[in-house]
Design an enzyme around this catalytic site. Sequence first.
Site, PDB file in Angstrom:
ATOM      1  N   SER A 282       0.814  -1.222   0.000  1.00  0.00           N
ATOM      2  CA  SER A 282       0.000   0.000   0.000  1.00  0.00           C
ATOM      3  C   SER A 282       0.848   1.272   0.000  1.00  0.00           C
ATOM      4  CB  SER A 282      -0.937   0.005   1.205  1.00  0.00           C
ATOM      5  OG  SER A 282      -0.189  -0.133   2.386  1.00  0.00           O
TER       6      SER A 282
ATOM      7  N   THR B 202      -1.843   3.477   4.496  1.00  0.00           N
ATOM      8  CA  THR B 202      -0.969   4.657   4.425  1.00  0.00           C
ATOM      9  C   THR B 202       0.036   4.678   5.570  1.00  0.00           C
ATOM     10  OG1 THR B 202      -2.796   5.911   3.529  1.00  0.00           O
ATOM     11  CG2 THR B 202      -0.993   7.180   4.493  1.00  0.00           C
TER      12      THR B 202
ATOM     13  N   THR C 266       1.544   6.926   0.316  1.00  0.00           N
ATOM     14  CA  THR C 266       0.643   5.796   0.042  1.00  0.00           C
ATOM     15  C   THR C 266       0.529   5.550  -1.458  1.00  0.00           C
ATOM     16  OG1 THR C 266      -1.588   4.936   0.487  1.00  0.00           O
ATOM     17  CG2 THR C 266      -1.448   7.236  -0.139  1.00  0.00           C
TER      18      THR C 266
ATOM     19  N   ARG D 108      -7.862   8.644  -9.292  1.00  0.00           N
ATOM     20  CA  ARG D 108      -8.346   8.882  -7.922  1.00  0.00           C
ATOM     21  C   ARG D 108      -7.193   9.310  -7.006  1.00  0.00           C
ATOM     22  NH1 ARG D 108      -7.162   6.832  -2.526  1.00  0.00           N
ATOM     23  NH2 ARG D 108      -9.061   7.013  -1.318  1.00  0.00           N
TER      24      ARG D 108
ATOM     25  N   THR E  57      -4.989   7.401   8.364  1.00  0.00           N
ATOM     26  CA  THR E  57      -4.890   6.227   7.503  1.00  0.00           C
ATOM     27  C   THR E  57      -6.300   5.699   7.291  1.00  0.00           C
ATOM     28  OG1 THR E  57      -3.815   4.066   7.232  1.00  0.00           O
ATOM     29  CG2 THR E  57      -4.543   4.643   9.446  1.00  0.00           C
ATOM     30  N   GLY E  58      -6.469   4.893   6.258  1.00  0.00           N
ATOM     31  CA  GLY E  58      -7.795   4.329   5.990  1.00  0.00           C
ATOM     32  C   GLY E  58      -8.424   4.964   4.765  1.00  0.00           C
TER      33      GLY E  58
HETATM   34  N1  GLY Z   1      -5.556   6.841   3.060  1.00  0.00           N
HETATM   35  C1  GLY Z   1      -5.122   6.483   1.792  1.00  0.00           C
HETATM   36  C2  GLY Z   1      -6.067   6.710   0.716  1.00  0.00           C
HETATM   37  O1  GLY Z   1      -7.261   6.705   0.930  1.00  0.00           O
HETATM   38  O2  GLY Z   1      -5.644   6.874  -0.402  1.00  0.00           O
END
Ligand code: GLY
Length: 334
Positions: free
Chosen positions: A91, A193, A211, A221, A244-245
């Site tokens: 990731s 992340t 990330t 995106r 994060t998330g």
């Molecule tokens: N937190 C990383 C993302 O949504 O790209």
Amino acid sequence: MNRRKFIKNASLTGAGLAVGSTLIHCAEATSKNEENTAVVDTKNNLPLVIATWHVENATTKAMEVLEAGGNALDAVEQGCMVEEANEKGQSVGKGGLPDRDGNVTLDACIMDKNGNCGAVVYLKDITHAVSVARKVMEDTPHVMLAGEGAKQFAISKGFEPEDLLTEASKKAWEEWKVKSEYKPIINIENHDTIGMLAIDNNGDISGACTTSGLAYKLAGRVGDSPIIGSGLFVDNEVGGCVATGLGEEVVKTVGSFLVVELMRQGKTPQEACEEAISRIVKKPNSNYKAFQVGYIAVNKKGETGSFSIHQWFSMTKFQNGVNEQIQSDYFNKA
Ligand code: GLY
């Protein structure tokens, strides 16, 4: 902080040796003024590093920088670079999972003690996105560069382009393509992340995050991680936060800025992280059971906190010679 316990820890660790002068200074200060314990405790807590997830190699690198007298900005950059180079982490950086078209695209940002910041979004073919973000901050009048412009800027600064799609990530993408089912996966690979915050021996704070974003996302995106105030915010008077998330949910609440402002108003880092999560889960029609968000935060005193929606988010913390993974408390206990 129990000062005697710290002295015992310090004598057993490199960190203790590195902050030895601070330690002696504090002990002298205490003998002169026994009531000045708050000041002594604050000094004993530094330097420190915290990071999202279980990334002890990254926090070790950052602490090495701090112990060698480096500043918090160098520490967070070099700490994040460890994970960007780690191909097993799917990731972040090289080996990150690609978008639905098979392209690995990176987002990253960095912020220093003076509120300067730099970011890159949709960066292809360059492993160390966090270092490109730092170059944007230091060598341009801009805050953010995107896509091909970011890549060409990186190359002009000497970064070598390389293919970030490893065999393992390509295989995972080919398996995903069979069904092409898009949905965020909670705690993907237990490693989302990487966000890092550090306070150096001067008491100055910096932060960074990096990330490859959501696996199999739509091409183009961009998540929260490169957005200052969402994925990361540092205010050297108050503290710092990284997220994060699922980035979309962090952006909608400007999560990291919210946490720092809550600390400014007097909340502890733990209380501030909990309040920021509650803003997400308590929204009308929140679909929080389907996604994860986690925050970590530190204040100027070196106090830390972390909180997430679901179980199994963790923070790695290196402080007072101890580098440890701390499981985060979480909201969804039902
Ligand atoms: N937190 C990383 C993302 O949504 O790209």
